[in-house]
Design an enzyme around this catalytic site. Structure first.
Site, PDB file in Angstrom:
ATOM      1  CE1 TYR A   1      -3.918   4.732 -11.361  1.00 50.09           C
ATOM      2  CE2 TYR A   1      -5.846   3.582 -12.546  1.00 50.09           C
ATOM      3  CZ  TYR A   1      -4.306   4.291 -12.332  1.00 50.09           C
ATOM      4  OH  TYR A   1      -3.672   3.559 -13.417  1.00 50.09           O
TER       5      TYR A   1
ATOM      6  N   GLY B   1       0.908  -1.370   0.221  1.00 51.00           N
ATOM      7  CA  GLY B   1      -0.033  -0.180  -0.058  1.00 51.00           C
ATOM      8  C   GLY B   1       0.925   1.229   0.001  1.00 51.00           C
TER       9      GLY B   1
ATOM     10  CD  GLU C   1      -3.133  -4.125  -9.990  1.00 48.70           C
ATOM     11  OE1 GLU C   1      -2.349  -4.915 -10.063  1.00 48.70           O
ATOM     12  OE2 GLU C   1      -3.331  -3.364  -9.065  1.00 48.70           O
TER      13      GLU C   1
ATOM     14  N   GLY D   1       2.498   2.356  -2.664  1.00 50.93           N
ATOM     15  CA  GLY D   1       2.804   3.146  -4.004  1.00 50.93           C
ATOM     16  C   GLY D   1       4.120   2.302  -4.715  1.00 50.93           C
TER      17      GLY D   1
ATOM     18  CG  ASP E   1       2.462  -0.257 -11.274  1.00 48.60           C
ATOM     19  OD1 ASP E   1       3.000   0.695 -11.882  1.00 48.60           O
ATOM     20  OD2 ASP E   1       1.434  -0.162 -10.798  1.00 48.60           O
TER      21      ASP E   1
HETATM   22  C1  GLA Z   1      -0.754   3.114 -10.278  1.00 53.42           C
HETATM   23  C2  GLA Z   1      -1.082   2.261 -11.487  1.00 53.42           C
HETATM   24  C3  GLA Z   1      -0.009   2.471 -12.880  1.00 53.42           C
HETATM   25  C4  GLA Z   1      -0.036   3.989 -13.059  1.00 53.42           C
HETATM   26  C5  GLA Z   1       0.354   4.622 -11.714  1.00 53.42           C
HETATM   27  C6  GLA Z   1       0.292   6.373 -11.862  1.00 53.42           C
HETATM   28  O1  GLA Z   1       0.772   2.605  -9.927  1.00 53.42           O
HETATM   29  O2  GLA Z   1      -1.091   0.905 -11.240  1.00 53.42           O
HETATM   30  O3  GLA Z   1      -0.628   1.818 -13.989  1.00 53.42           O
HETATM   31  O4  GLA Z   1      -1.287   4.635 -13.501  1.00 53.42           O
HETATM   32  O5  GLA Z   1      -0.611   4.422 -10.810  1.00 53.42           O
HETATM   33  O6  GLA Z   1       1.206   6.680 -12.779  1.00 53.42           O
END
Ligand code: GLA
Length: 390
Positions: A228, A129, A167, A131, A179
């Site tokens: 988001y 969590g 995901e 980031g 990611d």
């Molecule tokens: C999260 C999402 C990514 C990207 C970032 C913002 O990590 O999983 O795909 O959009 O936010 O850049």
């Protein structure tokens, strides 16, 4: 607080030991996949833009062996939770970490991979969590372990797409591809300059005297997923109103000429995306020429745009960026990942790391009353799996 330096052998030992004692099996496969930081290119992957992340030396590790029956039994060593399922069994969406594991297994079976029944023990040192993409590391490490048990390999980009689908389809986040791609395709001491439309990428060397320092604000927000998905929707609406396939197709000067056609909120969202895509290309070129001054300035501009136009920062992240900015030897700092909490990323000269560790948590605590956790990282290789583990 200083997080311990790279510890994945420790996570691996935890997973191996729990596998033997709690699942009472001998390991056949050990797979690992890294978390990531994003140096620049935020909230542009779902707009077909350019991003510049790096895989880090923090991993999720999966220890696995086949079972005699068809079930998959999973133990999350760090939380003590467990799950048991068969790959095609129905399960509720958004059931936490379990959705990622079940989603990956199901998609592998749907694409014709004959995965055997399996026991899995999972441990990791990617903070959850924060980031730093612990979820992508989980998806990729589980997929790599199950593929190794099935004695199959997939081309890298197919593995990336499968984990990305897990995901978005099973965990309910409309995330971009960054990611999962960097967790699979990362490289030691290199950032990944990725075109999120074509999925072509290049590894760009990070100068050896620099460290990637992720500082965790300690703030966790549930808001992250819903906000988001709102941003994804706003970007698509803005592109539609501008008559573009995506915001990637709008150049900054075209945008300046057309921006008055957008309502105020969408104008600011689109302005972030259009300018961030340009900043990321410039940053990649600056990194290639090792012009770290320009690189740092672009990181600062990126943070400002995420704060003012995209509105995904929070006062704690802004405070962290401000306190790191005045530390000698910091090339640049900005929020990294989705925002609303989690980490900032700073590019820091190795000789300045000790001072950073001493001053940033103190100053941050003075301003916010919160404890920051600092992770000093290096860019690291993408996922791997070792078979015939004994
Ligand atoms: C999260 C999402 C990514 C990207 C970032 C913002 O990590 O999983 O795909 O959009 O936010 O850049």
């Amino acid at each position: 607080m200083i997080a311990p330096a790279a510890r994945w052998p420790v996570a691996q030992e935890r997973a191996l030991s729990a596998f033997r004692t709690e699942l009472q099996a001998e390991p056949a496969v050990v797979a690992r996949a890294p978390g990531r930081v994003n140096l620049i290119g935020e909230h542009v992957d779902y707009n077909d833009g350019f991003v510049l992340p790096a895989a880090i030396d923090r991993d999720v590790v999966v220890v696995a062996a086949p079972r005699m029956d068809a079930s998959i039994r999973v133990l999350a060593v760090d939380t003590g939770e467990a799950d048991s399922f068969t790959p095609l069994e129905r399960f509720p969406r958004a059931a936490g970490w379990i959705s990622y594991v079940r989603g990956v297994a199901r998609l592998l079976v749907e694409m014709g991979v004959r995965i055997p029944g399996a026991s899995l023990a999972i441990a990791g040192d990617v903070p959850i969590g924060a980031g730093l993409s612990s979820s992508a590391a989980l998806e990729v490490s589980v997929a790599s372990a199950l593929l190794a048990l099935a004695q199959r390999t997939l081309p890298q980009l197919q593995l990336v797409e499968l984990c990305h689908r897990a995901e978005s389809e099973f965990a309910g986040v409309q995330c971009g591809i960054m990611d999962q791609l960097v967790s699979v395709c990362g490289a030691a001491d290199r950032a990944v300059f990725l075109d999120c439309r074509s999925l072509e990428f290049a590894h760009l060397p990070i100068p050896a005297h620099l460290r990637l320092v992720a500082t965790d604000s300690g703030v966790r927000r549930d808001l992250r997923n819903s906000a988001y998905n709102d941003r994804v929707k706003e970007c698509h609406e803005a592109a539609l109103l501008l008559g573009a396939r995506s915001l990637r197709d709008v150049e900054p000067d075209q945008f300046a000429a057309m921006e008055s056609e957008l309502p105020e909120l969408l104008r600011r969202r689109a302005r972030h995306v259009v300018t961030e895509i340009r900043r990321t290309s410039l940053a990649a070129r600056a990194l290639e020429r090792q012009d770290m001054q320009q690189f740092g300035e672009l990181m600062q501009e990126s943070h400002e745009s995420l704060r003012a136009d995209y509105e995904v920062s929070i006062p704690e992240l802004d405070a962290l960026v401000e306190v790191t900015r005045v530390v000698d030897g910091v090339v640049g700092s900005r929020l990294s990942g989705a925002g609303f909490g989690g980490c900032i990323i700073s590019v820091v000269e190795e000789t300045a790391v000790a001072h950073f560790l001493e001053s940033v948590p103190r100053e941050y605590c003075n301003r916010t009353g919160r404890q920051a956790v600092v992770h000093v990282c290096r860019a690291s290789p993408g996922a791997s799996a070792t078979e015939n583990w004994t």
